[in-house]
Design an enzyme around this catalytic site. Structure first.
Site, PDB file in Angstrom:
ATOM      1  N   GLU A  28     -11.869-102.884  28.184  1.00  0.00           N
ATOM      2  CA  GLU A  28     -12.549-102.091  28.751  1.00  0.00           C
ATOM      3  C   GLU A  28     -13.400-102.767  29.926  1.00  0.00           C
ATOM      4  OE1 GLU A  28     -14.626 -99.567  25.941  1.00  0.00           O
ATOM      5  OE2 GLU A  28     -15.538 -98.170  27.729  1.00  0.00           O
ATOM      6  N   ASN A 175     -10.455 -89.893  26.594  1.00  0.00           N
ATOM      7  CA  ASN A 175     -10.835 -90.942  25.555  1.00  0.00           C
ATOM      8  C   ASN A 175     -11.922 -90.177  24.691  1.00  0.00           C
ATOM      9  OD1 ASN A 175     -11.219 -93.725  24.227  1.00  0.00           O
ATOM     10  ND2 ASN A 175     -13.329 -93.214  25.041  1.00  0.00           N
ATOM     11  N   GLU A 176     -12.034 -90.013  23.475  1.00  0.00           N
ATOM     12  CA  GLU A 176     -13.012 -89.443  22.609  1.00  0.00           C
ATOM     13  C   GLU A 176     -13.609 -88.552  23.334  1.00  0.00           C
ATOM     14  OE1 GLU A 176     -15.796 -92.536  21.404  1.00  0.00           O
ATOM     15  OE2 GLU A 176     -14.023 -93.639  20.266  1.00  0.00           O
ATOM     16  N   TYR A 251     -13.620 -97.727  13.240  1.00  0.00           N
ATOM     17  CA  TYR A 251     -14.028 -98.873  13.282  1.00  0.00           C
ATOM     18  C   TYR A 251     -14.801 -99.174  11.707  1.00  0.00           C
ATOM     19  CZ  TYR A 251     -13.921 -99.109  18.415  1.00  0.00           C
ATOM     20  OH  TYR A 251     -13.528 -99.190  19.554  1.00  0.00           O
ATOM     21  N   GLU A 308      -8.003 -97.582  19.012  1.00  0.00           N
ATOM     22  CA  GLU A 308      -9.252 -98.098  18.958  1.00  0.00           C
ATOM     23  C   GLU A 308      -9.392 -98.627  17.309  1.00  0.00           C
ATOM     24  OE1 GLU A 308     -12.930 -97.114  21.127  1.00  0.00           O
ATOM     25  OE2 GLU A 308     -11.592 -96.570  22.701  1.00  0.00           O
ATOM     26  N   GLN A 357     -12.076-105.436  20.947  1.00  0.00           N
ATOM     27  CA  GLN A 357     -11.269-105.407  22.235  1.00  0.00           C
ATOM     28  C   GLN A 357     -10.830-106.882  22.268  1.00  0.00           C
ATOM     29  OE1 GLN A 357     -13.512-103.726  25.721  1.00  0.00           O
ATOM     30  NE2 GLN A 357     -13.907-101.878  24.228  1.00  0.00           N
TER      31      GLN A 357
HETATM   32  O1  AHR Z   1     -14.748 -99.932  22.108  1.00  0.00           O
HETATM   33  C1  AHR Z   1     -16.126 -99.468  22.337  1.00  0.00           C
HETATM   34  C2  AHR Z   1     -16.048 -98.050  22.670  1.00  0.00           C
HETATM   35  O2  AHR Z   1     -16.016 -97.471  21.467  1.00  0.00           O
HETATM   36  C3  AHR Z   1     -15.088 -97.046  23.440  1.00  0.00           C
HETATM   37  O3  AHR Z   1     -15.422 -97.453  24.698  1.00  0.00           O
HETATM   38  C4  AHR Z   1     -15.439 -95.942  22.942  1.00  0.00           C
HETATM   39  O4  AHR Z   1     -13.969 -95.176  22.919  1.00  0.00           O
HETATM   40  C5  AHR Z   1     -15.558 -96.291  21.348  1.00  0.00           C
HETATM   41  O5  AHR Z   1     -16.633 -95.368  21.243  1.00  0.00           O
END
Ligand code: AHR
Length: 509
Positions: A28, A175-176, A251, A308, A357
């Site tokens: 990103e 995205n999201e 995450y 992600e 990332q």
């Molecule tokens: O990876 C960092 C961020 O995490 C991304 O931009 C977003 O899609 C997510 O919340």
């Protein structure tokens, strides 16, 4: 030392193929991922091609990077692709309001990204803007990238120096969308995803696999709404007609979102187990979304795309809070190995995954020093390298006989052993993680159905869970040949050091 466990692997019963795309990546416009990570600019003293750092490329080619998602993340829904084409000096600037509120000069745009993918040998996964972009804008971006004739966008591309169209196999629809991508309700986004997908066209022989922005963690209701929007009782349309993939993001952190996510390097054993438990949640989350998808798409035509995933710790002290730069220890490597076991076991539904990332951001493969430029491969990188043999291999079930040792963490039982296996071209690869922080373990591999003509093992571990690689000690966590593998009446016997990741490679007769 505890008693041996027995793990049965039927080498002659291949299951669904593990797509190499579950080893995908994400880059990103965030912190030092693109600028200062992948892209150092044409004036850099570091070896580069067109400003793209070549040692980064080489390291990622060594793990056979299959795809790269770009330009976001949250940035994608702020990004207007026309700002990133043409002479660099003429490109407009913008504010990257999500990540550090810095000014983005658009010097890395579409042509630079496609050049990067060509150098990497990776498939591009372009994430299109639904949150603040128009249908026309998205439609024209696909035309610009992939059309071969003298259409308006193909001609514009040519005027910017690229004659032939590129191949773009993967396209993200937002995205999201529930958050930074537009704060939408699932019902509204489902309609927008169908609408935008209609105008993301296949030009020439380029076929786009369209991936709709999906759920946050275990938000199964989001997945249900999106899947429902694809189904059509009484008509002949297949569920994958509008979009073929649906994403999820999850995450791993030990703390709490918005408070403190936990330190990357300063944690005790209890916190380590919390990380393992929360990483293990990925298996439950994937299973939950897959179950919902099965109701609307029993033939599994729509893929689940975990675009992600990874650890999200507090930033390293003294670094920009908006840049998400964090260290990466042996603990991160075990988080990765646990995720891959989950993806392998759900190979029938999980078609792609992208760690967040690739360089200098979150659970990175590669960290670079902003001053000296020194490059370090992280413990997580090594798990990707050790697992290359799983790419496009047929999954094999690993059945542990008896009780896998567990530990109670946050009210749940965390299995202290995680394993998966695959087979390809008369070889097999078995992955085993011993998540026990203190106890080594021995596992008997009961190998059935094929003759094993040769075997070898590699191990990734370190003296402590907190060990990480630095420019001064780049191989503090790096795989080495493992001598804890012996013949056994059932197949092989494998010693697993405490907190270790081991791969066993087999040649099959
Ligand atoms: O990876 C960092 C961020 O995490 C991304 O931009 C977003 O899609 C997510 O919340």
């Amino acid at each position: 030392m505890s008693d041996s466990l027995v793990a049965v692997v039927d080498l002659d019963l291949p299951g669904p193929t593990i797509s190499r795309h579950v080893y995908g990546h994400f880059a990103e416009h965030l912190g030092r991922c693109i600028y200062g990570g992948f892209y150092v600019g044409e004036d850099s003293d570091l070896p580069h091609e067109g400003g793209i750092r070549l040692d980064v490329v080489e390291a990622l080619r060594a793990v056979a990077i299959p795809n790269l998602r770009w330009p976001g993340g949250c940035f994608a829904d702020d990004y207007h692709w026309r700002d990133g084409i043409g002479p660099r000096e003429d490109r407009p600037r913008m504010v990257n309001s999500h990540w550090g509120d810095v000014v983005e000069d658009n010097s890395f745009g579409t042509h630079e990204f496609m050049h990067l993918c060509e150098l990497l040998g990776a498939d591009p996964y372009v994430s299109g803007n639904i949150g603040s972009g128009t249908v026309r804008e998205m439609s024209e971006w696909v035309e610009y990238l992939t059309r071969g004739d003298d259409s308006p966008m193909a001609s514009l591309r040519r005027s910017n120096g690229r004659d032939n169209p590129w191949r773009v196999p993967f396209w993200g629809l937002g995205n999201e969308a529930w958050g930074c991508g537009g704060s939408m309700r699932a019902e509204h986004f489902a309609d927008l995803a169908r609408q935008y997908a209609t105008y993301v066209r296949n030009h020439g022989d380029n076929t786009v696999y369209k991936i709709a922005a999906g759920a946050n963690g275990d938000d199964y209701a989001w997945t249900e709404t999106l899947m429902k929007s694809l189904s059509c009782l009484g008509c002949s349309r297949e569920p994958q007609s509008y979009f073929q993939g649906l994403s999820i993001h999850y995450y791993t952190m030990t703390g709490t979102w918005g408070v403190s996510k936990g330190s990357a390097t300063e944690f005790d054993v209890e916190e380590y187990y919390v990380a393992m438990r929360r990483a293990h949640r990925m298996r439950e989350i994937v299973a939950g979304h897959a179950a919902v998808m099965d109701c609307y798409d029993p033939k599994r035509r729509v893929g689940l795309v975990v675009d992600e995933w990874g650890t999200w710790w507090d930033v390293e002290p003294g670094t920009n809070p908006g840049f998400l730069y964090q260290q990466n220890t042996l603990r991160d490597a075990l988080v990765a190995s646990v995720h891959f076991d989950a993806f392998h076991d759900h190979a029938d539904r999980v078609v792609m995954a992208n760690i967040a990332q690739t360089v200098n951001v979150l659970q990175a493969m590669i960290l670079t020093d902003p001053d000296s430029g020194a490059l370090v491969l992280t413990p997580t990188y090594h798990v990707f390298e050790m697992n290359v043999g799983h790419h496009d291999a047929a999954s094999l079930a690993v059945r542990v006989k008896g009780d896998v040792p567990t530990r109670e963490v946050e009210g749940a039982q965390l299995p202290l052993l995680s394993a998966s296996a695959s087979t390809k071209d008369d070889t097999a690869l078995i992955s085993v993680s011993n998540l026990d922080a203190e106890e080594p373990r021995t596992v008997v591999l009961d190998l059935r159905g094929r003759d094993v003509t040769a075997s070898s093992a590699r191990v990734l571990t370190a003296a402590t869970l907190q060990t990480h690689n630095t420019p001064e000690a780049p191989d503090a966590v790096a795989p080495v040949a493992h001598d804890g593998l012996r013949p056994h009446a059932l197949g092989l016997e494998l010693d697993l050091p405490a907190h270790s990741y081991v791969t066993v490679s087999l040649e099959l007769g």
